[in-house]
Design an enzyme around this catalytic site. Sequence first.
Site, PDB file in Angstrom:
ATOM      1  CB  SER A   1      -6.433  -1.054  -1.784  1.00  0.00           C
ATOM      2  OG  SER A   1      -5.908  -0.766  -0.514  1.00  0.00           O
TER       3      SER A   1
ATOM      4  CB  SER B   1      -3.871   2.045  -1.578  1.00  0.00           C
ATOM      5  OG  SER B   1      -3.842   0.751  -2.171  1.00  0.00           O
TER       6      SER B   1
ATOM      7  CE  LYS C   1      -2.569   0.887  -5.553  1.00  0.00           C
ATOM      8  NZ  LYS C   1      -3.273  -0.005  -4.603  1.00  0.00           N
TER       9      LYS C   1
END
Length: 444
Positions: free
Chosen positions: A175, A151, A82
């Site tokens: 997330s 996210s 990420k």
Amino acid sequence: MQRTSLATLTASEAAAKIRDGLVTSQELVGECLERIRATEPVVQAWQFLDEEHAMAQARAADERRSSGQPVGALNGIPIGIKDIIDTADMPTENGTVLHKGRTPASDAAVVAKLRAAGAVIMGKTVTTECAYFNPGKTRNPHNPEHTPGGSSSGSAAAVAAQMVPLALGSQTAGSVIRPAAFCGDYAFKPTHGLIPRTGVLTLSRALDHVGLFARSLDDLALLAHELTGHDAGDPDTQPRARIPFSTVLNEEPPIAPRFAFIKTPHWERVDPDAKEAYAELVETLGENVEEVELLPSAREAWDWQRTIMEAEMTVNLASLWDAGKDKLSERLRGLMERGREARAFDYQRALRAVPPVVESFDELFMERYDAILTPPALGTAPKGLGATGDPVFCVLWTLLGMPAVTLPLMRGANGLPLGVQLVGRRNFDARLLRTARWLEKAVS
């Protein structure tokens, strides 16, 4: 007969084949890159990807093995990272134009652990802006008209689209668990402080977790074993013995697990088809599940989480506000405006409310239950790309720092994945995965 693409292997399967000399990392990474070329135009999971650099890492992994050097458990296995997790050899832009081109001087602790285990850092996956609610470009691999969640949008989508077998994300509200459920992945959010966050964009020390995406429970155990541990840069980690995740996962529970089905006060908002699916699941589990009311002491937890998150994010992202608040999204500016108005009394009250609730849940586990059964989201991935879905069914467990796992065991009426979330007692992470394995077998 045509061979199945290596890109469809789980990480555990691929690691065994590489270890046994049946395939090379270069073959595996090459087929993952082919898969990315075919699907990325629609899914858009990657923020940064350098094919030559990925193949160079794969060659190095193969050379380590062929030379007879000791190799790590993830030797040659590709993984997505990420884009809020620092990588010294590629940009980490945190989903904001204000960090465009930012390349850190060193790896995050988890990336260093992955490299030590021999993993191929494939590239950086899309994050929402500063890991908050403003969506990025990623689409759901099962239907590009639907959100992948957030996210950790890119990480969830990349694993679901068979671009990589593993990916890292983060969770401050929902997330990891929510996008995994939307995309049909297995995912694991460990106990708070179990995996170090050094080198990860700090939003909230009290709430931030590193999370894992994979294609199986075995993969989650394999990856968790490599990432847990103490790091001096993260004050919430502690020195401890290595957790034998895979060993515990593959043990038979001494007795059949018992589940506390906790709907929470938000159950009425759950989609009708999800309610039906959970009713069928509860019926299947029979005497092994019992509906339990949420502890009265936890009913304000959603307000506490919002207070803590807004206050801490506002402080931790203050440099972005100062550098160019007009370049931040309306969503993120709104959070920071609210955070700047937060009262110290409310913030301290919220922080101090958490430990007693954790103790109450500890008692619940000790008295009767092995895991809490609850949805990971309101239903399947919502249609539209302007939002990432509601994290309301993840917020409580994130606030309490309790481990959570989601399993892709069901489908909604629209055919999209519908996950099942299990929550465990703090610091009983491996046991939670073992309970998840029992559940997976029970409903298969």
